[in-house]
Design a protein around this motif. Structure first.
Motif, PDB file in Angstrom:
ATOM      1  N   UNK A 248       1.066   5.124   9.324  1.00 54.71           N
ATOM      2  CA  UNK A 248       1.844   4.635   8.049  1.00 54.71           C
ATOM      3  C   UNK A 248       1.726   5.867   7.255  1.00 54.71           C
ATOM      4  N   UNK A 249       2.807   6.466   6.840  1.00 50.67           N
ATOM      5  CA  UNK A 249       2.799   7.641   5.842  1.00 50.67           C
ATOM      6  C   UNK A 249       3.997   7.693   5.200  1.00 50.67           C
ATOM      7  N   UNK A 250       3.812   8.269   3.930  1.00 46.76           N
ATOM      8  CA  UNK A 250       5.288   8.580   3.043  1.00 46.76           C
ATOM      9  C   UNK A 250       5.673   9.681   3.345  1.00 46.76           C
TER      10      UNK A 250
ATOM     11  N   UNK B 208       0.643  -1.141  -0.006  1.00 56.47           N
ATOM     12  CA  UNK B 208       0.075  -0.195  -0.018  1.00 56.47           C
ATOM     13  C   UNK B 208       0.861   1.182   0.007  1.00 56.47           C
ATOM     14  N   UNK B 209       1.798   1.417   0.908  1.00 58.78           N
ATOM     15  CA  UNK B 209       2.861   2.468   0.903  1.00 58.78           C
ATOM     16  C   UNK B 209       3.926   2.142   0.426  1.00 58.78           C
ATOM     17  N   UNK B 210       4.727   3.141  -0.092  1.00 54.02           N
ATOM     18  CA  UNK B 210       5.851   3.005  -0.474  1.00 54.02           C
ATOM     19  C   UNK B 210       7.104   3.315   0.448  1.00 54.02           C
ATOM     20  N   UNK B 211       6.785   2.665   1.577  1.00 51.98           N
ATOM     21  CA  UNK B 211       7.856   2.712   2.808  1.00 51.98           C
ATOM     22  C   UNK B 211       8.310   3.878   3.092  1.00 51.98           C
TER      23      UNK B 211
ATOM     24  N   UNK C 237      -7.958   4.426   7.696  1.00 54.40           N
ATOM     25  CA  UNK C 237      -8.945   5.330   7.529  1.00 54.40           C
ATOM     26  C   UNK C 237      -8.022   6.836   7.210  1.00 54.40           C
ATOM     27  N   UNK C 238      -8.504   7.862   6.735  1.00 49.24           N
ATOM     28  CA  UNK C 238      -7.721   9.064   6.488  1.00 49.24           C
ATOM     29  C   UNK C 238      -8.003   9.812   7.980  1.00 49.24           C
ATOM     30  N   UNK C 239      -9.259   9.569   8.635  1.00 47.61           N
ATOM     31  CA  UNK C 239      -9.743  10.115   9.847  1.00 47.61           C
ATOM     32  C   UNK C 239     -10.343   9.271  10.733  1.00 47.61           C
TER      33      UNK C 239
ATOM     34  N   UNK D  72      -3.773   6.865   0.083  1.00 44.79           N
ATOM     35  CA  UNK D  72      -2.662   5.945  -0.572  1.00 44.79           C
ATOM     36  C   UNK D  72      -1.348   6.631   0.018  1.00 44.79           C
ATOM     37  N   UNK D  73      -1.436   7.846   0.640  1.00 43.38           N
ATOM     38  CA  UNK D  73      -0.001   8.436   0.951  1.00 43.38           C
ATOM     39  C   UNK D  73       0.028   8.203   2.644  1.00 43.38           C
TER      40      UNK D  73
END
Length: 1199
Positions: free
Chosen positions: A79-81, A17-20, A63-65, A45-46
């Motif tokens: 988890x965030x880019x 899902x995330x680009x680590x 979720x985003x929120x 997705x970010x």
């Protein structure tokens, strides 16, 4: 909490899902009553926030929120880019529910440990009934309004509702705001940056009835006020005159009134209404009434105001408006950033109106106007009105010895200048000179003469060898204010001397010749040498040049452009010493880092030949100076050489050339002389421009404040001295005031800061969640970092208690004493006790009569001392159950000195609706004399003030007094008692009382009277008993008197003392016969008497009297008494005389035992006085009267 790198399975799960980038997993447990929302503005997705659950944390939901459920623990995965501390925001929302008098929860708390890695926003929404105000007391350090983010990463904001973003006000710590009054739906928020530490308790909430604002105003007849409602919130304004108020919800006009009560029905009418005020100023040709455009006092200071002054002036009068703060010209369409906007409109005699707009803080300090003028000032809420002065003067009044020259500077348009009136009027087309010293009238034939002519005003001043005719002070007159003006002063002394010009502070600044000064006032000095004029320099206000001395003769110029008010400085003109120098310039170099430029005479033109000029420099202590020659030109010398000479006080002269190295990094005062040679004037001459650099030679004091050494303590350092060159910095940032928040580490630096000019204060917060969590604690001043160069001035403890508790304060030495007139505190440590809202309770020190002080709610205790280096307990604190009184003192007066008791905040008055009580302990043997020395009573708007005195254990009050009642000011209380005082809601004035208590020993008058009466009664009883016994004895003695017949001799009766004859010639005691039955017959029937008779009588009983047959002329028989007293066997009526115990005849007298003044102890107290025992005679004296000498013993032989 753990990094995502440790969660291998979860990392693989989200790899698709995330680009680590970054991830974080933590457990969160929201507190009860709080709604926690975690959100990100980035797309799913970010960035995402996920809940983790299931066996081995295998179930996730992203979720985003995400909103969390209170009191339910949940595992979250971030988890965030992007960097996670910037990608997420956390909101913790709570609600404060209030009734009309209480709020729940009463203590507003945060959750400091929740999600500290992210930016957090704590919000509290207030819910309260209508017409209820919610009060929030700010715990700890106060707040200050701030337009920028706070340096400690913690920022407060307050708004009236969620939707009113424009009405939001932001605050930082470190100010004086300690309380908010808010209404229903208000929102309070606290924004915290990542990893910033926040207090667990921030507010104390309370509720009460909403009371609209009331003010009392007075307006004169020249002032009109119009109140207009600008916004929709419901609110009305009422003027109260008499019993019926006059109310209007939208607009109200007021004028010519005194002490009018104005009432608003809303809490903050300044947010609803705006004020328009119009005032009138009337001027004559010489003065204006009033002389200033101001509003003092200004009851509408916190309202948005539009203030207008209509100023009327007579003809041919110049109106002068002085603005001390200065104004800046703007166009009519522009607006001022600070909201303070001035508009000046002038109407001339031809009806033309000229309007100009201004903002604050500019170069225009004065306006000279002709005609009626209107000044309008727009002032924002809480803005300070800068008053302006109003003056009037005739248009032209030349000073004595003044020549006014009006000269044309342009060829067009056609215009003439005329003086005087017809038919003596004189007109000139290009040049007019006025020398007349009386009032003159000048007129021009064109509408804008200031564009055609200039004005020169000249004055000549001649000096003698000793003094000059006066100071150079241009009179405060309006001489052609619209024209470009040049003021000149011709100065002259004897040829061998110099004239001296002294400039007032802050001195003058030299600028290149030909330039002008920013304020429009450009000064220049020219001297006249034999070789021609030389310009010593051109100067502006504010610089390092303090004095200029010039030789013989010169002229001072002041050039002022049109539309600029003449504002000359006060030159002091004196006669200087003899000198060979062309000029001497004296300079005071400033402290701190500075660079000052100077130029030589005539620069950039040639310096005069064979002349020398001197500069005297005063260098501040602990500073180094360096000379830099910026630009110089060397002439071709025909004789001598160009020299630069330096000399310090007491040192020899050092000579260098223009190209040699100049002094660097030196200290001390010095002078520099530039000497020119005889030059070849066909070539380029001498000129020099140089710079003097000054820097400090001292070293900064560095200090790193470590929070681990004084946990929970915040520091505040502030400059209080007049030394403007003290430089303080925190973390390499220069600040005038340094605040080190609790728990933060800071690097401090102090450069050239005397200890007396810098104050260090410290504070800490002690929070009591409940009564049991706050045991008795001795408050001590912690030892601060030793690297701090200045001493600690004061230390403050902010004690935060719950609404249901009372803070109790005691002195570790046993007692406290309030600092009052007559018993001021002069101890090494003094205490100021204040309530949570900052209201002062009083100043105290140790060793007094106050055993303890109890204060409801939050308390601040500030200790000040000359030396905090000795660690010692200042005061002890504990929390107890809430008391009924706001403040309670327990007092034990001493009998040696009077005790003074003062209400809180003496002598400024008690807080409205507050109460105070003193529990006074009086020893059992004393009584208290209470004297109300000073009582200040207000005019109450609601309720009454009261003063009550009641003895402990009693239900009735000894005294009860209101503000509208007259009562005695002295009272005597016989035992321990209560003294209670309470305040009302004052309309005007304040309530305060000063009470003196003196102990005196009791004087029990009743006991004394009863004791005297008892003693008198006892004495009377004793006297009565004594008299009774004495009388009875006399009666008994009289009853026991008896007579015995003696055949020969005298008769002696002890009871007879009334005979006047002596025994030798008195025969009244001689009896012819005695009837014995008559004498002793009454004893015959007394058996007890018979039984008591001694058994030594051996004669037989007889029935009749027989003539005495005993011895008559022989010796008396010797009586032999037995050793004991045997009982008698029988009773005989008469005794045989030979066997009787009585002697044959009495001795007259024989010895003292026969005297009535003595008594034999052997005798029995009966009618016969028989003996109770035998033995020697044992006499006792019955009378105190001195006995006569013993007569000789008379025997029968001597008769």
């Amino acid at each position: 909490m753990r990094l995502c790198a440790t969660c291998a399975l979860l990392g693989l799960l989200f790899l698709t899902v995330f680009d680590s980038s970054e991830c974080l997993q933590t457990a969160v447990l929201p507190d009860k009553g709080s709604t926690v929302t975690v959100a990100t503005k980035l797309s799913l997705d970010q960035c995402a926030v996920c809940t983790v659950s299931g066996v081995n944390d295998t179930l996730t939901s992203c979720h985003s929120s995400l909103s969390l459920v209170p009191e339910e623990e949940v595992k979250l995965l971030f988890n965030c880019s992007q960097p996670i501390e910037q990608a997420y925001t956390v909101t913790i929302a709570r609600t404060i529910e209030c009734t009309k008098d209480t709020c729940s929860p009463p203590t507003v708390e945060t959750q400091p440990s929740i999600l500290t890695e992210f930016s957090r926003t704590f919000t509290w929404e207030l819910k309260a009934p209508e017409k209820t105000v919610v009060g929030l007391d700010i715990l700890g350090e106060g707040l200050i309004e701030a337009a920028h983010p706070c340096s400690n990463g913690i920022q407060y904001s307050v708004t009236t509702s969620k939707t009113n973003i424009k009405g939001r006000t932001e605050y930082c710590r470190g100010g004086s705001v300690t309380h908010f009054d808010l209404l229903n739906a208000a929102l309070v928020s606290l924004q915290v940056e990542p990893k910033a530490q926040v207090d667990s308790v921030v507010f104390q909430a309370s509720a009460g009835p909403l009371k609209g604002r009331t003010m009392v105003i007075t307006l004169d007849s020249s002032t009109t006020v119009v109140l207009s409602r600008d916004v929709e919130p419901e609110c009305e304004v009422c003027s109260v005159e008499g019993s019926t108020p006059d109310c209007n919800p939208t607009k109200k006009t007021l004028t010519n009134l005194e002490n009018l009560s104005l009432e608003f029905s809303c809490l903050k009418p300044q947010d609803v209404y705006s004020v328009k005020m119009k005032k009138i100023i009337k001027c004559t040709q010489s003065s204006c009434t009033p002389a200033a455009g101001e509003v003092e006092p200004d009851p509408f200071k916190d309202f948005k105001r539009s203030l207008t002054w209509d100023i009327t002036v007579p003809g041919r009068t110049v109106l002068t408006l002085d603005f001390p703060g200065g104004l800046k010209v703007i166009s009519v369409a522009e607006n001022c950033e600070d909201g303070h906007q001035y508009s000046v409109s002038t109407t001339k005699s031809d009806g033309v109106t000229n309007t100009k707009s201004y903002c604050k803080s500019g170069a225009v300090t004065s306006l000279d106007l002709l005609g009626a003028t209107t000044v309008t000032v727009e002032v924002p809420k809480d803005g300070e009105l800068g008053p302006f002065n109003v003056k009037a003067a005739p248009r032209v009044v030349p000073d004595p010895d003044t020549i006014i020259t009006i000269s044309r500077v342009t060829k067009e348009p056609d215009c003439s200048v005329c003086v005087n009136k017809e038919p003596k009027q004189i007109c000139k087309p290009s040049h007019l000179e006025l020398r007349d010293h009386v009032n003159s009238t000048v007129e021009f034939t064109c509408p804008q003469p200031q564009d055609v002519f200039t004005v020169e005003i000249n004055r000549e001043i001649d000096c003698t060898e000793a003094s000059c005719s006066g100071n150079i002070v241009q009179a405060e007159s309006s001489l052609f204010p619209d024209f470009n003006r040049t003021f000149t002063w011709d100065l002259k002394v004897v040829s061998t001397r110099a004239f001296q010009l002294d400039f007032p502070e802050p001195g003058m600044r030299q600028i290149p010749n030909g330039e002008t000064c920013p304020d429009g006032h450009t000064y220049s000095l020219v001297i006249y040498l034999r070789t021609g004029p030389a310009t010593i320099g051109t100067f502006c206000k504010g610089g390092t040049v303090t004095t200029v001395l010039a030789r013989y003769k010169g002229r001072m110029f002041l050039q002022v452009p049109g539309d600029t008010k003449l504002d000359p400085i006060d030159f002091k003109l004196n006669v200087g010493p003899k000198t060979s120098m062309m000029a001497i310039v004296k300079i005071n170099l400033p402290r701190g880092v500075s660079e000052t430029d100077f130029i030589t005479a005539n620069y950039p033109q040639d310096f005069p030949d064979d002349e020398q000029m001197q500069w005297d420099f005063t260098v501040p202590g602990m500073h180094n100076y360096t000379m830099h020659f910026n630009d110089h030109k060397a002439p071709e010398c025909l004789s001598n050489e160009v020299e630069v000479m330096y000399q310090k006080e007491g040192n020899q002269v050092t000579k260098v050339s223009l190209t040699d190295p100049q002094p660097q990094h030196q200290q001390g005062n010095f002078n520099m002389v530039l000497k020119n040679c005889k030059t070849n004037q066909t070539l380029e001459g001498l000129s020099l421009s140089y710079r003097v650099s000054v820097m400090r030679s001292g070293h900064p004091v560095l200090c790193v404040v470590d929070p681990t050494k004084h946990k929970g303590v915040s520091l505040q350092i502030e400059k209080v001295g007049s030394d403007h060159y003290c430089e303080m910095s925190i973390n390499s940032k220069v600040e005038k005031k340094i605040t080190v928040a609790a728990g933060t580490k800071a690097s401090l630096s102090f450069l050239d800061c005397p200890n007396d000019d810098v104050h260090l204060i410290a504070s800490t917060v002690i929070v009591c969640q409940n009564v049991t969590s706050c045991p008795t604690t001795l408050l001590t001043v912690p030892k601060l970092d030793s690297c701090l160069p200045m001493p600690l001035q004061s230390f403050t403890w902010h004690l935060a208690a719950t609404q249901d508790s009372t803070v109790e304060l005691k002195s570790p030495t046993g007692s406290l004493r309030q600092s009052l007139p007559g018993q001021e505190c002069n101890k090494s440590v003094s205490l100021q006790i204040s309530e949570g809202d900052g209201f002062s309770v009083g100043h105290f020190c140790s060793q007094g009569m106050i055993q303890k002080v109890q204060v409801q709610g939050n308390v601040s205790v500030t200790a000040t001392s000359r030396d905090f280096r000795r660690p010692a307990g200042i005061i002890s604190m504990s929390a107890t159950v809430r008391t009924s009184q706001s403040i309670i003192y327990r007092v034990s007066p001493k009998d040696l000195s009077p005790t003074l008791l003062a209400t809180p905040n003496w002598s400024q008055g008690m807080k409205p609706m507050s109460t105070v009580a003193w529990i006074v302990t009086v020893p059992s043997q004393y009584e208290a004399h209470v004297h109300f020395v000073n009582i200040s009573q207000p005019k109450c708007k609601d309720r009454h003030t009261s003063i009550k005195v009641r003895m402990l254990g009693a239900e009735e009050e000894m005294m009860s007094r209101r503000e509208d009642e007259q009562a005695e000011d002295k009272l005597t209380v016989p035992q321990s008692f209560y003294l209670n005082m309470s305040n009302c809601v004052p309309e005007e004035g304040h309530f305060g009382a000063l009470t003196k208590i003196v102990l005196q020993k009791k004087s029990n008058l009743l006991a004394i009277v009863l004791g005297i009466v008892g003693a008198v009664l006892l004495l009377l009883v004793v006297l009565a008993v004594y008299c009774f016994i004495t009388k009875k004895k006399k009666q008994d003695k009289m009853n026991m008197e008896s007579s015995i017949y003696m055949g020969k001799g005298n008769i002696f009766r002890p009871g007879d003392r009334h005979f006047t004859k002596t025994r030798s010639d008195n025969e009244s005691h001689v009896y012819d016969s005695i009837d014995e039955t008559m004498v002793y017959g009454h004893l015959l029937g007394d058996v007890s008497y018979a039984d008591s008779m001694q058994d030594h009588y051996n004669g037989g009983p007889v029935d009749t009297y027989k003539t005495f047959t005993g011895p008559t002329d022989a010796q008396l028989p010797v009586i032999k008494e037995p050793d004991h007293e045997p009982e008698m066997d029988q009773f005989n009526t008469f005794l045989d005389p030979s066997q009787s115990f009585l002697p044959a005849r009495p001795r007259t007298p024989i010895n003292r035992q026969d005297s009535i003044g003595f008594e034999d102890r052997r005798m029995v107290d009966n009618e016969l006085y028989t003996f109770k025992s035998t033995g020697d005679i044992n006499m006792i004296r019955l009378s105190g009267v001195d006995m006569d000498s013993q007569p000789p013993i008379i025997t029968e032989d001597s008769l």
